[in-house]
Scaffold this motif. Structure first.
Motif, PDB file in Angstrom:
ATOM      1  N   THR A 176       2.872   0.667  -6.513  1.00 44.73           N
ATOM      2  CA  THR A 176       4.313   0.186  -6.183  1.00 44.73           C
ATOM      3  C   THR A 176       4.904  -0.619  -7.341  1.00 44.73           C
ATOM      4  N   THR A 271       2.611  -9.501   5.318  1.00 42.64           N
ATOM      5  CA  THR A 271       2.527 -10.156   4.098  1.00 42.64           C
ATOM      6  C   THR A 271       1.194 -10.999   4.250  1.00 42.64           C
ATOM      7  N   LYS A 279       0.486 -10.235  -1.233  1.00 42.21           N
ATOM      8  CA  LYS A 279       0.547  -8.977  -1.031  1.00 42.21           C
ATOM      9  C   LYS A 279       1.363  -8.343   0.284  1.00 42.21           C
ATOM     10  N   HIS A 280       2.079  -7.585   0.061  1.00 46.16           N
ATOM     11  CA  HIS A 280       3.123  -7.081   1.096  1.00 46.16           C
ATOM     12  C   HIS A 280       3.129  -5.613   1.107  1.00 46.16           C
ATOM     13  N   THR A 281       2.517  -5.176   2.603  1.00 44.73           N
ATOM     14  CA  THR A 281       2.357  -3.995   2.838  1.00 44.73           C
ATOM     15  C   THR A 281       3.720  -3.343   3.432  1.00 44.73           C
ATOM     16  N   THR A 283       5.649  -0.263   5.144  1.00 45.62           N
ATOM     17  CA  THR A 283       5.505   0.930   6.128  1.00 45.62           C
ATOM     18  C   THR A 283       6.909   1.226   6.474  1.00 45.62           C
ATOM     19  N   VAL A 305       2.769   4.768   5.399  1.00 41.52           N
ATOM     20  CA  VAL A 305       2.666   3.432   4.703  1.00 41.52           C
ATOM     21  C   VAL A 305       3.098   3.730   3.102  1.00 41.52           C
ATOM     22  N   GLU A 308       1.549  -0.794  -1.220  1.00 40.53           N
ATOM     23  CA  GLU A 308       1.589  -2.504  -1.333  1.00 40.53           C
ATOM     24  C   GLU A 308       2.441  -3.086  -2.612  1.00 40.53           C
ATOM     25  N   TYR A 309       3.041  -4.042  -2.495  1.00 40.15           N
ATOM     26  CA  TYR A 309       3.757  -4.564  -3.599  1.00 40.15           C
ATOM     27  C   TYR A 309       3.345  -6.043  -3.588  1.00 40.15           C
ATOM     28  N   ILE A 310       2.927  -6.527  -5.011  1.00 42.74           N
ATOM     29  CA  ILE A 310       2.789  -7.740  -5.025  1.00 42.74           C
ATOM     30  C   ILE A 310       3.776  -8.751  -5.755  1.00 42.74           C
TER      31      ILE A 310
END
Length: 312
Positions: A176, A271, A279-281, A283, A305, A308-310
């Motif tokens: 991502t 988060t 870390k943000h998942t 969906t 999903v 994941e975005y950091i």
């Protein structure tokens, strides 16, 4: 006396045959299949030198079942038309979808009436919907040519099939990304990309309680989700350039439809803290994508999903 009766009957017959220039004519296409032009919304049937041509918006044939006994009704006027043509010799698709290369001997246009469309799912052997069948029947239509007309209370056009779309949402192993300086979050794979232009507060550096993600309803202004296909390979620089490169160009664009809070079309973010980072998942919940009248709903278990975005 019989002489005068005979004359009277003949006069009545002659009068009725000429009333309103209504003539006996048959437009026979029962054994012809419905075809579609590749570059337009035109549906047509061919019977040797004859053709029956329906021009209707794509929105007349959505991939949605109609209720029992309640067909979709479209008025034949303006953007919806039906035309009969008789050519000087056997015709082909090219003479329907492009400029005719053989003479047209007759042309009848339809005035008034409606088109009734009954739509049902087409299932494969596993019970999965793979297409939709649209049964088309014209009601109360009048074919008109110079000085003559033919009226049909009901005229069966036939069955037209639209396939279910299966987009390539395979981003499991793809990172991502975000370019910085804008709200665009994206993933790409070869020539396709899934893009989120969303409210940045979704990615606040704060842990969310278990089972209580941050949510935003998808809409066309502040929380947009778009799937695009291009005519060439992609790279990060393509999305992060100040000016979008001229190539590759978009060949398909599917827009996620506006959602309803708690029901459909939501972006959900959970988060957690990972060291000094978060870390943000992401969906997508019950998200429907559309291109014209075509609809794509992924996945069948309601949740896709995105990844994941950091954030630091």
């Amino acid at each position: 006396m019989k002489y005068f009766q005979t004359i009277f009957i003949c006069v009545l017959l002659l009068s009725s045959c000429d009333d309103g220039n209504l003539i006996t004519e048959n437009f026979v296409f029962e054994n012809a299949v419905i075809q579609k032009c590749s570059t337009s919304n035109v549906l047509y049937k061919i019977n040797n030198a004859e053709s029956l041509i329906l021009n209707a918006p794509e929105t007349s044939f959505p991939n949605t079942e109609t209720g029992l006994g309640t067909p979709r009704v479209v008025t034949i006027t303006g953007t919806t038309s039906l035309v009969y043509r008789k050519f000087a010799e056997s015709t082909t698709t090219a003479n329907i979808c492009d400029t005719p290369t053989i003479p047209v001997l007759e042309e009848w246009t339809v005035s008034g009436g409606t088109m009734e469309i009954t739509t049902n799912k087409v299932l494969d052997g596993s019970g999965v919907t793979v297409a939709y069948n649209h049964n088309i029947v014209f009601k109360n239509i009048t074919f008109v040519a110079p000085d003559k007309q033919v009226v049909y209370d009901s005229y069966i056009f036939g069955n037209y099939r639209t396939d279910v779309v299966n987009l390539n949402f395979d981003y499991t192993l793809v990172t991502t990304q975000n370019c910085g300086g804008n709200n665009l979050i994206f993933k790409y794979n070869s020539n396709n990309a899934l893009l989120l232009d969303v409210d940045p507060t979704l990615f606040a550096n704060a842990v969310t309680p278990i089972g209580s993600p941050r949510t935003r309803v998808i809409n066309s202004t502040t929380n947009k989700v778009i799937y695009r296909v291009y005519n060439g390979s992609l790279n990060t620089a393509f999305f992060c350039s100040a000016i979008t490169p001229a190539v590759p160009t978009i060949t398909e664009e599917w827009i996620a439809q506006d959602g309803v809070t708690g029901i459909s079309g939501e972006i959900r973010v959970e988060t957690v803290a990972v060291g000094a980072q978060f870390k943000h998942t992401i969906t997508l919940y019950k998200t429907t994508f559309k291109k014209g009248i075509l609809t794509y709903i992924y996945p069948t278990n309601d949740n896709f999903v995105f990844g994941e975005y950091i954030t630091p």
